[in-house]
Design a protein around this motif. Sequence first.
Motif, PDB file in Angstrom:
ATOM      1  N   ARG A  79     -60.789  50.505 -34.525  1.00 36.37           N
ATOM      2  CA  ARG A  79     -59.938  51.584 -33.997  1.00 36.37           C
ATOM      3  C   ARG A  79     -60.787  52.768 -33.533  1.00 36.37           C
ATOM      4  NH1 ARG A  79     -54.661  54.403 -36.948  1.00 36.37           N
ATOM      5  NH2 ARG A  79     -54.214  55.892 -35.287  1.00 36.37           N
ATOM      6  N   GLN A  82     -61.871  52.724 -29.918  1.00 36.01           N
ATOM      7  CA  GLN A  82     -60.835  52.654 -28.888  1.00 36.01           C
ATOM      8  C   GLN A  82     -60.469  54.038 -28.354  1.00 36.01           C
ATOM      9  OE1 GLN A  82     -59.567  49.352 -28.034  1.00 36.01           O
ATOM     10  NE2 GLN A  82     -61.419  49.017 -29.259  1.00 36.01           N
ATOM     11  N   LEU A  88     -53.988  51.644 -26.489  1.00 36.56           N
ATOM     12  CA  LEU A  88     -54.293  51.503 -27.916  1.00 36.56           C
ATOM     13  C   LEU A  88     -53.000  51.348 -28.707  1.00 36.56           C
ATOM     14  CD1 LEU A  88     -56.090  51.512 -30.401  1.00 36.56           C
ATOM     15  CD2 LEU A  88     -56.056  54.022 -30.352  1.00 36.56           C
ATOM     16  N   LYS A  91     -51.885  47.804 -28.354  1.00 39.88           N
ATOM     17  CA  LYS A  91     -52.698  46.889 -29.167  1.00 39.88           C
ATOM     18  C   LYS A  91     -52.348  47.001 -30.642  1.00 39.88           C
ATOM     19  CE  LYS A  91     -56.771  46.717 -26.130  1.00 39.88           C
ATOM     20  NZ  LYS A  91     -58.207  47.060 -25.991  1.00 39.88           N
TER      21      LYS A  91
END
Length: 396
Positions: A79, A82, A88, A91
Amino acid sequence: MTIPAQDYLRTLGAIRDRCYQVYEKAQKGQLCYFDVDESKLDAVVDHVQDLTRRRFPDINTIPPHSRLRHLGEDFEAWRATQTQDKELARKMVDLVIVSVLVDAGAGQQWKYTTSKGARVGRSEGLAIASVDMFLKGYFAADSKSHHVDAEGLGKVTVERMTEGFQVTDANPMVGLEGRSNLLNRLATVLQEQPTYFPGTVVRPGNLVDYLLEGDAKSVPIEKLWKAVMSLGGIWPARIEIEGVQLGDVWPCTCLGAQSPENLVPFHKLSQWLTYSLIEVLETTLGVTVDGVETMTGLPEYRNGGLLIDHGVLTLKPDQVQPIFEGSDPAIVEWRALTIVYLDKIHKAMEARLGTKLKLAQVLESGTWTAGREIAAKLRPDTAGPPINIKSDGTIF
């Protein structure tokens, strides 16, 4: 206007309505499977308060109960690489939906070996395994992308899940086939729900685009719940009304023999998913979800076990048996009472701490870990629940 039963029983409001009807039976001594001793409830609150103070000396730092608590170091490392944007969020919704759907009892023996060599069981082990599979492209059509799509979910097999969860004869998992089938059905349902999951590549994460159409900065809980409940076709065939599969909804003996009046909805995994999606929206996009207070506590064996292990609930002597099906009327009664007593614990915790708390914070700080803690103390060999439940991987 009267709401059709098949619609009513899939609403958040119906969960408390029906559970409190079971509680009214308890107040009148009309339960079929459990005896209740509310004098023991203070001891439960004592335990939860003590645990909360130990874990969160600063009450203001209590996070919500969410799947994100369990995803582990590799998730946090991924994370951090990102960009904080809508992709994000997509995802993370992809990952969270899959991770929640595989989060049902895995059995006492199963453990997952992490990239650091730690052996982790139960919910945390399942979460870390789901992250590893996500990062290896298990759920993507191209078998490498860090996302989930319908084509990839359709390719999930029991054999692939066996590998991903590190299942062997020496490391058995309960409900493996149920998990695999659930993900296959998710592929089908996503393709059938373009309103809630729009896009040319069919992904769970496209839910973000439905929720935030017009760049909305707040989302009513009803809108999120409607989208989550659109996934109802993934659940195994259970009770249905007028051709509508109800999901985690069961007859409760103490409410009589007449259906649908005796049906009690829980939607535990759907609520667990919703709590988790709320955190994704809040932390990645700064979106507020309004009306979260209509959600309930989660009626699973840690929260419910806390009540039994402290003596608030006791299975009637003539009802004791070695193992129960998740659909057993005794389990339904237990789960309904668990939702009511989680409300009572929530209110008691606010009174004792002198501050407002979200129910999700009490679950996290809180009741779920306290249930695990007392189980380990009373049953050190297994740390299992006080009532053994046969899991098919789709309820608990």
